[in-house]
Design a protein around this motif. Structure first.
Motif, PDB file in Angstrom:
ATOM      1  N   ARG A   1      80.119 -35.831  96.269  1.00 45.79           N
ATOM      2  CA  ARG A   1      80.340 -37.211  96.739  1.00 45.79           C
ATOM      3  C   ARG A   1      80.247 -37.285  98.257  1.00 45.79           C
ATOM      4  NH1 ARG A   1      85.676 -40.991  95.542  1.00 45.79           N
ATOM      5  NH2 ARG A   1      85.310 -42.492  97.234  1.00 45.79           N
ATOM      6  N   ILE A   2      80.758 -36.279  98.935  1.00 43.72           N
ATOM      7  CA  ILE A   2      80.721 -36.274 100.402  1.00 43.72           C
ATOM      8  C   ILE A   2      79.285 -36.249 100.906  1.00 43.72           C
ATOM      9  CG2 ILE A   2      81.225 -34.860 102.440  1.00 43.72           C
ATOM     10  CD1 ILE A   2      83.859 -34.059 100.970  1.00 43.72           C
ATOM     11  N   PHE A   3      78.443 -35.391 100.322  1.00 42.84           N
ATOM     12  CA  PHE A   3      77.051 -35.303 100.777  1.00 42.84           C
ATOM     13  C   PHE A   3      76.252 -36.545 100.402  1.00 42.84           C
ATOM     14  CE2 PHE A   3      78.078 -30.703 100.899  1.00 42.84           C
ATOM     15  CZ  PHE A   3      77.767 -30.492 102.236  1.00 42.84           C
ATOM     16  N   GLN A   4      76.577 -37.155  99.255  1.00 42.25           N
ATOM     17  CA  GLN A   4      75.933 -38.420  98.908  1.00 42.25           C
ATOM     18  C   GLN A   4      76.290 -39.502  99.923  1.00 42.25           C
ATOM     19  OE1 GLN A   4      77.261 -39.110  94.873  1.00 42.25           O
ATOM     20  NE2 GLN A   4      75.504 -38.055  93.971  1.00 42.25           N
ATOM     21  N   GLY A   5      77.568 -39.533 100.295  1.00 39.34           N
ATOM     22  CA  GLY A   5      77.991 -40.503 101.296  1.00 39.34           C
ATOM     23  C   GLY A   5      77.355 -40.246 102.652  1.00 39.34           C
ATOM     24  N   LEU A   6      77.159 -38.983 102.983  1.00 36.72           N
ATOM     25  CA  LEU A   6      76.552 -38.628 104.261  1.00 36.72           C
ATOM     26  C   LEU A   6      75.100 -39.090 104.331  1.00 36.72           C
ATOM     27  CD1 LEU A   6      77.199 -37.198 106.911  1.00 36.72           C
ATOM     28  CD2 LEU A   6      76.479 -35.044 105.851  1.00 36.72           C
ATOM     29  N   ARG A   7      74.391 -38.987 103.203  1.00 39.05           N
ATOM     30  CA  ARG A   7      72.991 -39.425 103.172  1.00 39.05           C
ATOM     31  C   ARG A   7      72.864 -40.943 103.266  1.00 39.05           C
ATOM     32  NH1 ARG A   7      72.472 -35.121  99.335  1.00 39.05           N
ATOM     33  NH2 ARG A   7      72.834 -36.584  97.617  1.00 39.05           N
ATOM     34  N   ALA A   8      73.926 -41.662 102.925  1.00 35.68           N
ATOM     35  CA  ALA A   8      73.868 -43.127 102.904  1.00 35.68           C
ATOM     36  C   ALA A   8      74.187 -43.758 104.254  1.00 35.68           C
ATOM     37  CB  ALA A   8      74.832 -43.664 101.849  1.00 35.68           C
TER      38      ALA A   8
ATOM     39  N   ARG B   1      80.364 -48.842 106.340  1.00 33.62           N
ATOM     40  CA  ARG B   1      79.156 -48.140 105.901  1.00 33.62           C
ATOM     41  C   ARG B   1      79.420 -46.743 105.365  1.00 33.62           C
ATOM     42  NH1 ARG B   1      74.275 -49.857 107.149  1.00 33.62           N
ATOM     43  NH2 ARG B   1      73.516 -47.717 107.259  1.00 33.62           N
ATOM     44  N   VAL B   2      80.575 -46.179 105.691  1.00 38.00           N
ATOM     45  CA  VAL B   2      80.862 -44.798 105.324  1.00 38.00           C
ATOM     46  C   VAL B   2      81.998 -44.762 104.298  1.00 38.00           C
ATOM     47  CG1 VAL B   2      81.423 -42.496 106.189  1.00 38.00           C
ATOM     48  CG2 VAL B   2      80.220 -44.119 107.668  1.00 38.00           C
ATOM     49  N   ASP B   3      81.805 -43.984 103.238  1.00 38.85           N
ATOM     50  CA  ASP B   3      82.834 -43.795 102.228  1.00 38.85           C
ATOM     51  C   ASP B   3      84.063 -43.129 102.861  1.00 38.85           C
ATOM     52  OD1 ASP B   3      83.762 -43.438  99.360  1.00 38.85           O
ATOM     53  OD2 ASP B   3      83.709 -41.357 100.020  1.00 38.85           O
ATOM     54  N   PRO B   4      85.299 -43.587 102.532  1.00 37.24           N
ATOM     55  CA  PRO B   4      86.496 -42.991 103.150  1.00 37.24           C
ATOM     56  C   PRO B   4      86.602 -41.479 102.977  1.00 37.24           C
ATOM     57  CG  PRO B   4      87.079 -45.009 101.993  1.00 37.24           C
ATOM     58  CD  PRO B   4      85.645 -44.729 101.670  1.00 37.24           C
ATOM     59  N   LEU B   5      86.185 -40.973 101.811  1.00 37.08           N
ATOM     60  CA  LEU B   5      86.256 -39.536 101.576  1.00 37.08           C
ATOM     61  C   LEU B   5      85.260 -38.790 102.463  1.00 37.08           C
ATOM     62  CD1 LEU B   5      87.781 -37.496  99.859  1.00 37.08           C
ATOM     63  CD2 LEU B   5      86.022 -37.742  98.105  1.00 37.08           C
ATOM     64  N   THR B   6      84.066 -39.369 102.624  1.00 38.69           N
ATOM     65  CA  THR B   6      83.069 -38.765 103.511  1.00 38.69           C
ATOM     66  C   THR B   6      83.555 -38.758 104.951  1.00 38.69           C
ATOM     67  OG1 THR B   6      81.267 -39.504 102.061  1.00 38.69           O
ATOM     68  CG2 THR B   6      80.689 -38.925 104.323  1.00 38.69           C
ATOM     69  N   LEU B   7      84.133 -39.881 105.390  1.00 36.74           N
ATOM     70  CA  LEU B   7      84.643 -39.946 106.760  1.00 36.74           C
ATOM     71  C   LEU B   7      85.776 -38.950 106.971  1.00 36.74           C
ATOM     72  CD1 LEU B   7      84.467 -41.289 109.517  1.00 36.74           C
ATOM     73  CD2 LEU B   7      86.053 -43.049 108.700  1.00 36.74           C
ATOM     74  N   THR B   8      86.638 -38.790 105.970  1.00 36.90           N
ATOM     75  CA  THR B   8      87.724 -37.816 106.056  1.00 36.90           C
ATOM     76  C   THR B   8      87.174 -36.405 106.246  1.00 36.90           C
ATOM     77  OG1 THR B   8      89.225 -39.154 104.709  1.00 36.90           O
ATOM     78  CG2 THR B   8      89.666 -36.788 104.800  1.00 36.90           C
ATOM     79  N   ALA B   9      86.137 -36.056 105.479  1.00 42.82           N
ATOM     80  CA  ALA B   9      85.536 -34.726 105.594  1.00 42.82           C
ATOM     81  C   ALA B   9      84.903 -34.526 106.968  1.00 42.82           C
ATOM     82  CB  ALA B   9      84.500 -34.524 104.492  1.00 42.82           C
ATOM     83  N   LEU B  10      84.223 -35.542 107.471  1.00 42.70           N
ATOM     84  CA  LEU B  10      83.587 -35.438 108.789  1.00 42.70           C
ATOM     85  C   LEU B  10      84.630 -35.308 109.898  1.00 42.70           C
ATOM     86  CD1 LEU B  10      80.825 -38.125 108.232  1.00 42.70           C
ATOM     87  CD2 LEU B  10      80.420 -35.684 108.619  1.00 42.70           C
ATOM     88  N   GLN B  11      85.720 -36.046 109.775  1.00 47.05           N
ATOM     89  CA  GLN B  11      86.790 -35.945 110.766  1.00 47.05           C
ATOM     90  C   GLN B  11      87.459 -34.572 110.717  1.00 47.05           C
ATOM     91  OE1 GLN B  11      88.890 -39.458 109.441  1.00 47.05           O
ATOM     92  NE2 GLN B  11      88.186 -40.656 111.188  1.00 47.05           N
TER      93      GLN B  11
END
Length: 305
Positions: free
Chosen positions: A72-79, A188-198
Motif C-alpha cells: 500500500r505504501i509503494f502504491q501510494g508513493l506512485r500516486a 494527494r498522499v495516503d496517510p499511511l504512505t506519508l507516515t512511512a515517508l516521515q
C-alpha cells in the motif's frame, strides 16, 4: 425504465458529532503516547547515545511499516510526486530528532512546554505561507493556552535557557511545518504512505547524526529494558504517533491539531512525576488546568469551512 440508485443516506446528527470527535481522540491518544515516551526516553539516554537510540527507533518503525503495509505504501508513493510529501516529511523528521536531542539536554517537562509552542507557530506559519487567517473567536483561546503553558512549565519547572531549550524551540517550529504542509499533502498522499515517508526522513537524519557526530551506531550497552523502551518509541510514538497525527489532519485543521497537542506537556508532567520524580509547583498545576480547559473550549468550536 431502470430504478435510479437510492441517494446515500445522511448520517444522523449524533453520528456526525462522533465523527468530529474521532480525530480529536486521535490527537489525545498521541499526547498520551508521547507523554509516556518523553520520560522513558530521557532514562534511556543515560545508557545509549541519543543518535544511536533514534536510529534504532526509526529503523524498527520503518521495517515494521514496510513489512505490514509495504504494498500500500509503494502504491501510494506512485500516486503522488515528491513535492507533495517532501516538506512535511523533512519537517516531521527534523521535529522529532530535535525533540529527542533536547530531551538529552534538559528536563522532560521543559521540552514538552517549549515544543508545545507549535500551537502559536502553526497559525502564524499558515498565515505566512498560505495567507490563511485564523478566526477571531480562536485568538483568545490561543492566548490563554500560552498562559497555561507558561504556568505549567515556565513557572512550574522551566529553569534557564540553553541548548536543550533551543532544540525544543526548533522542534516546535518544525512540528508546525509538519502540520501545515502535512494538511495540504494529505489531499494527494495516503496517510499511511506519508507516515512511512516521515519515518524514513527521521531515520535518515538520525543515522547521519550518528555517523558524523558519534562515529556510528552504538547499541552494545542496551539492556533488555532499554530495548523494550526502543520498541515502545518505535511502535507507539513513531508508527502510531505519526499515523494518528496524519489521520487527524484529515478531519481537523492544522491549527486545531496544534492546540490539541498542548495536552502532551500535561501528560508528560504526569508521567515525569511518577517516573522521574519531576514535581510541578502550584502554578504548574494551575497551568495544566488552564490548558485542559482551553482544549475543551476549542473542541466545541466549529472548524472553518
Amino acid at each position: 425504465m431502470p430504478t435510479p440508485p437510492s441517494p446515500t443516506p445522511q448520517l444522523p446528527l449524533k453520528k456526525g458529532i462522533s465523527l468530529r470527535w474521532l480525530p480529536i481522540g486521535f490527537i489525545l491518544l498521541q499526547s498520551l503516547l508521547y507523554g509516556f515516551g518523553d520520560p522513558i526516553s530521557k532514562s534511556a539516554y543515560e545508557v545509549l547515545p541519543v543518535y544511536s537510540l533514534l536510529t534504532a527507533r526509526y529503523g524498527i518503525a520503518l521495517v515494521f511499516l514496510l513489512l505490514l503495509f509495504g504494498r500500500r505504501i509503494f502504491q501510494g508513493l506512485r500516486a503522488c510526486s515528491p513535492k507533495d510529501w517532501l516538506l512535511p516529511s523533512l519537517c516531521m523528521g527534523g521535529a522529532y530528532v530535535a525533540n529527542n536531542i533536547a530531551l538529552e539536554l534538559t528536563a522532560a517537562t521543559s521540552v514538552a512546554f517549549l515544543r508545545s509552542l507549535s500551537t502559536v507557530m502553526t497559525p502564524l506559519l499558515a498565515l505566512a505561507v498560505y495567507r490563511r487567517r485564523m478566526g477571531k473567536q480562536h485568538i483568545p483561546v490561543q492566548l490563554v493556552v500560552i498562559l497555561g503553558l507558561y504556568l505549567l512549565c515556565g513557572q512550574g519547572g522551566l529553569s534557564g535557557f540553553g541548548w536543550g531549550e533551543l532544540f525544543s524551540l526548533l522542534s516546535a517550529l518544525l512540528l508546525a511545518g509538519s502540520l501545515i504542509f502535512g494538511e495540504k499533502a494529505l489531499n494527494r498522499v495516503d496517510p499511511l504512505t506519508l507516515t512511512a515517508l516521515q519515518t524514513a526522513a527521521s531515520l535518515g537524519m538520525a543515522a547521519l547524526c550518528a555517523l558524523f557526530l558519534d562515529g556510528g551506531v552504538h547499541l552494545a550497552a542496551a539492556t533488555p529494558t532499554i530495548w523494550a523502551t526502543i520498541f515502545y518509541l518505535a511502535l507507539g510514538c513513531t508508527v502510531a504517533g505519526y499515523l494518528l497525527q496524519n489521520a487527524a489532519l484529515g478531519g481537523l485543521s492544522s491549527r486545531t491539531v496544534a492546540l490539541l497537542q498542548c495536552t502532551c506537556p500535561v501528560m508528560t508532567a504526569a508521567f515525569s512525576y511518577f517516573l522521574l520524580g519531576e514535581r510541578l509547583s502550584t502554578a504548574g498545576l494551575v497551568g495544566a488546568g488552564i490548558i485542559l480547559a482551553c482544549v475543551v473550549v476549542e473542541t466545541k468550536m466549529k472548524e472553518p469551512e
